[in-house]
Design a protein around this motif. Structure first.
Motif, PDB file in Angstrom:
ATOM      1  N   PRO A 145       0.808  -1.227   0.000  1.00 34.83           N
ATOM      2  CA  PRO A 145       0.000   0.000   0.000  1.00 34.83           C
ATOM      3  C   PRO A 145       0.836   1.269   0.000  1.00 34.83           C
ATOM      4  CG  PRO A 145      -0.930  -1.608   1.518  1.00 34.83           C
ATOM      5  CD  PRO A 145       0.383  -2.171   1.059  1.00 34.83           C
ATOM      6  N   ASP A 146       1.957   1.270   0.712  1.00 38.93           N
ATOM      7  CA  ASP A 146       2.807   2.465   0.733  1.00 38.93           C
ATOM      8  C   ASP A 146       3.378   2.766  -0.654  1.00 38.93           C
ATOM      9  OD1 ASP A 146       2.312   2.759   3.411  1.00 38.93           O
ATOM     10  OD2 ASP A 146       4.295   2.051   4.080  1.00 38.93           O
ATOM     11  N   ASP A 147       3.687   1.727  -1.412  1.00 34.69           N
ATOM     12  CA  ASP A 147       4.211   1.947  -2.758  1.00 34.69           C
ATOM     13  C   ASP A 147       3.118   2.459  -3.691  1.00 34.69           C
ATOM     14  OD1 ASP A 147       6.817   1.138  -2.109  1.00 34.69           O
ATOM     15  OD2 ASP A 147       6.333  -0.981  -2.459  1.00 34.69           O
ATOM     16  N   VAL A 148       1.903   1.962  -3.523  1.00 35.93           N
ATOM     17  CA  VAL A 148       0.787   2.493  -4.306  1.00 35.93           C
ATOM     18  C   VAL A 148       0.572   3.964  -3.975  1.00 35.93           C
ATOM     19  CG1 VAL A 148      -1.694   2.339  -4.751  1.00 35.93           C
ATOM     20  CG2 VAL A 148      -0.331   0.250  -4.514  1.00 35.93           C
ATOM     21  N   ALA A 149       0.613   4.291  -2.678  1.00 30.99           N
ATOM     22  CA  ALA A 149       0.411   5.682  -2.246  1.00 30.99           C
ATOM     23  C   ALA A 149       1.480   6.596  -2.839  1.00 30.99           C
ATOM     24  CB  ALA A 149       0.428   5.766  -0.727  1.00 30.99           C
ATOM     25  N   GLU A 150       2.725   6.112  -2.893  1.00 34.88           N
ATOM     26  CA  GLU A 150       3.804   6.926  -3.451  1.00 34.88           C
ATOM     27  C   GLU A 150       3.628   7.103  -4.962  1.00 34.88           C
ATOM     28  OE1 GLU A 150       7.298   9.199  -3.829  1.00 34.88           O
ATOM     29  OE2 GLU A 150       5.895   8.798  -2.184  1.00 34.88           O
ATOM     30  N   ALA A 151       3.199   6.052  -5.645  1.00 30.47           N
ATOM     31  CA  ALA A 151       2.944   6.168  -7.079  1.00 30.47           C
ATOM     32  C   ALA A 151       1.832   7.178  -7.354  1.00 30.47           C
ATOM     33  CB  ALA A 151       2.576   4.800  -7.656  1.00 30.47           C
ATOM     34  N   LEU A 152       0.765   7.116  -6.568  1.00 35.26           N
ATOM     35  CA  LEU A 152      -0.333   8.069  -6.759  1.00 35.26           C
ATOM     36  C   LEU A 152       0.123   9.495  -6.486  1.00 35.26           C
ATOM     37  CD1 LEU A 152      -3.313   6.116  -5.134  1.00 35.26           C
ATOM     38  CD2 LEU A 152      -2.779   6.365  -7.568  1.00 35.26           C
ATOM     39  N   ALA A 153       0.954   9.667  -5.471  1.00 32.05           N
ATOM     40  CA  ALA A 153       1.462  11.005  -5.162  1.00 32.05           C
ATOM     41  C   ALA A 153       2.309  11.539  -6.315  1.00 32.05           C
ATOM     42  CB  ALA A 153       2.266  10.972  -3.870  1.00 32.05           C
ATOM     43  N   ALA A 154       3.153  10.666  -6.894  1.00 30.19           N
ATOM     44  CA  ALA A 154       3.994  11.096  -8.021  1.00 30.19           C
ATOM     45  C   ALA A 154       3.140  11.435  -9.241  1.00 30.19           C
ATOM     46  CB  ALA A 154       4.993   9.999  -8.358  1.00 30.19           C
ATOM     47  N   LEU A 155       2.043  10.698  -9.438  1.00 25.66           N
ATOM     48  CA  LEU A 155       1.146  10.953 -10.558  1.00 25.66           C
ATOM     49  C   LEU A 155       0.195  12.118 -10.306  1.00 25.66           C
ATOM     50  CD1 LEU A 155       0.182   7.246 -11.318  1.00 25.66           C
ATOM     51  CD2 LEU A 155       1.521   8.723 -12.834  1.00 25.66           C
ATOM     52  N   ASP A 156       0.089  12.538  -9.040  1.00 31.78           N
ATOM     53  CA  ASP A 156      -0.901  13.535  -8.613  1.00 31.78           C
ATOM     54  C   ASP A 156      -2.319  13.010  -8.832  1.00 31.78           C
ATOM     55  OD1 ASP A 156      -1.702  15.904  -7.426  1.00 31.78           O
ATOM     56  OD2 ASP A 156      -1.722  17.025  -9.320  1.00 31.78           O
ATOM     57  N   LEU A 191      -2.614  13.484 -17.669  1.00 31.16           N
ATOM     58  CA  LEU A 191      -1.379  12.917 -17.136  1.00 31.16           C
ATOM     59  C   LEU A 191      -0.290  13.993 -17.109  1.00 31.16           C
ATOM     60  CD1 LEU A 191       0.173  10.417 -16.139  1.00 31.16           C
ATOM     61  CD2 LEU A 191       0.758   9.944 -18.527  1.00 31.16           C
ATOM     62  N   ASP A 192       0.096  14.385 -15.906  1.00 33.37           N
ATOM     63  CA  ASP A 192       1.150  15.376 -15.722  1.00 33.37           C
ATOM     64  C   ASP A 192       1.852  15.025 -14.418  1.00 33.37           C
ATOM     65  OD1 ASP A 192       2.827  17.540 -15.736  1.00 33.37           O
ATOM     66  OD2 ASP A 192       1.286  19.010 -15.200  1.00 33.37           O
ATOM     67  N   TYR A 193       2.872  14.176 -14.498  1.00 31.18           N
ATOM     68  CA  TYR A 193       3.423  13.572 -13.289  1.00 31.18           C
ATOM     69  C   TYR A 193       4.802  14.118 -12.930  1.00 31.18           C
ATOM     70  CZ  TYR A 193       6.278  10.419 -16.259  1.00 31.18           C
ATOM     71  OH  TYR A 193       7.179   9.895 -17.158  1.00 31.18           O
ATOM     72  N   ASP A 194       5.206  13.825 -11.691  1.00 30.85           N
ATOM     73  CA  ASP A 194       6.517  14.209 -11.176  1.00 30.85           C
ATOM     74  C   ASP A 194       7.537  13.181 -11.668  1.00 30.85           C
ATOM     75  OD1 ASP A 194       8.845  14.525  -9.568  1.00 30.85           O
ATOM     76  OD2 ASP A 194       7.672  15.425  -7.956  1.00 30.85           O
ATOM     77  N   PHE A 195       8.272  13.528 -12.704  1.00 27.71           N
ATOM     78  CA  PHE A 195       9.175  12.589 -13.383  1.00 27.71           C
ATOM     79  C   PHE A 195      10.188  11.990 -12.411  1.00 27.71           C
ATOM     80  CE2 PHE A 195      12.816  11.366 -15.930  1.00 27.71           C
ATOM     81  CZ  PHE A 195      12.282  10.878 -17.116  1.00 27.71           C
ATOM     82  N   ASP A 196      10.874  12.821 -11.642  1.00 23.20           N
ATOM     83  CA  ASP A 196      11.936  12.329 -10.759  1.00 23.20           C
ATOM     84  C   ASP A 196      11.372  11.488  -9.614  1.00 23.20           C
ATOM     85  OD1 ASP A 196      13.933  13.517 -12.287  1.00 23.20           O
ATOM     86  OD2 ASP A 196      13.877  15.392 -11.151  1.00 23.20           O
ATOM     87  N   ARG A 197      10.230  11.889  -9.084  1.00 24.96           N
ATOM     88  CA  ARG A 197       9.650  11.137  -7.971  1.00 24.96           C
ATOM     89  C   ARG A 197       9.197   9.756  -8.431  1.00 24.96           C
ATOM     90  NH1 ARG A 197       5.189  13.550  -3.647  1.00 24.96           N
ATOM     91  NH2 ARG A 197       5.200  11.724  -2.241  1.00 24.96           N
ATOM     92  N   LEU A 198       8.554   9.688  -9.605  1.00 23.32           N
ATOM     93  CA  LEU A 198       8.133   8.395 -10.115  1.00 23.32           C
ATOM     94  C   LEU A 198       9.343   7.545 -10.501  1.00 23.32           C
ATOM     95  CD1 LEU A 198       5.627   6.696 -10.702  1.00 23.32           C
ATOM     96  CD2 LEU A 198       5.645   7.600 -13.041  1.00 23.32           C
TER      97      LEU A 198
END
Length: 295
Positions: A145-156, A191-198
């Motif tokens: 779940p933490d990895d899903v949450a981080e992916a969603l945050a990077a994707l906004d 789709l406008d995501y945080d490239f470095d975070r993802l």
């Protein structure tokens, strides 16, 4: 445009320049482009990645004779993004198969990739050659779940914007992809995501792309694939992710054991692509079919 590659020590009947194809489209303006070198015998790893970087496509494919292969249609196939080697790439596989089909004829081929042997069948249609690859045996994994949450945050993306009927998973069919399903077509389109975070998350999870999907009907899906680990914002057509998604859909019981799925990709990039995913009962590998044309 071609990039000559000389090979003084291993004469070949195949072209040694870089050929340019677009895969999963019959229109040169659509699909996903790949460079294809049909005789890369004289190239080392550094030269292959340099060619891939110069081309700037998400991946390019490099063909060499298969060691100790009795079959003249068995080849060693390697893939390079502008950044590094990739174990498996579906669109460059389809492009290479069509390029070989144009040189050697339709029929069955085998590509020996870093992920394992990949059987290919090239067929002729009214719109040109098509290729069907069969993936290595796939696997589907739970994702923390933490990895899903981080992916969603990077994707906004917000958790409530996911389709609960298609839960997040990591799926492998040669390389690993995180599957995330949007609840609406509008969410997928924006789709406008945080490239470095993802990128950081994907490296930690050993992911090749993130497979973003929206289910239009029982067997029709729209997909998008961020690819920051390859130095590319987004892929216009991703055969490896299509195979992984077919395995995901079968594993979760979203489709019958035997089914054909239609994946639309690249439309939001202005490069429409069409991928056909076939699941056969009793066959572990996933089949992915598409056209390719020279550009």
């Amino acid at each position: 445009m071609t990039h000559p590659v000389t090979n003084p020590t291993a004469p070949s009947a195949l072209p040694s320049e870089v050929l340019h194809y677009t895969a999963f489209s019959t229109d040169p303006a659509g699909g996903n482009r790949a460079g294809v070198v049909l005789d890369a015998s004289a190239l080392d790893d550094a030269e292959m990645v340099a060619i891939a970087a110069e081309l700037g496509y998400s991946e390019s494919a490099f063909v060499t004779p298969a060691p100790q292969a009795d079959d003249a249609r068995t080849f060693r196939l390697r893939f390079f993004s502008p950044k590094a080697e990739v174990d498996f790439c579906g669109h460059a596989t389809v492009a290479t198969a069509v390029a070989l089909g144009e040189q050697l004829g339709a029929g069955d081929y085998t590509f020996l990739t870093n992920a394992g042997p990949v059987p290919i069948t090239v067929t002729a249609s009214g719109e040109g050659l098509r290729a069907t690859l069969t993936s290595v045996p796939p696997q589907v994994y739970d994702v923390a779940p933490d990895d899903v949450a981080e992916a969603l945050a990077a994707l906004d993306w917000l958790p409530g914007e996911l389709d609960a009927a298609l839960p997040p998973r990591i799926s492998y069919a040669g390389v690993r992809h995180l599957v995330l399903a949007a609840a609406t077509r509008e969410r997928l389109a924006d789709l406008d995501y945080d490239f470095d975070r993802l990128l950081t998350l994907m490296r930690a999870l050993d992911l090749t792309t993130v497979q973003l999907v929206w289910r239009a009907s029982e067997t029709v899906f729209h997909v998008r694939d961020p690819f920051p680990v390859g130095g590319v914002v987004e892929d216009a057509a991703t055969g490896a992710a299509a195979a992984a998604f077919g395995a995901y859909a079968r594993e979760l019981g979203l489709v019958p054991e035997q089914a054909t799925l239609t994946l639309h990709q690249g439309h939001d990039m202005g490069s429409p692509s069409l991928l056909e995913v076939t699941l056969r009962e009793g066959e572990p590998g996933v089949r992915v079919t598409g056209a390719a044309v020279r550009v």
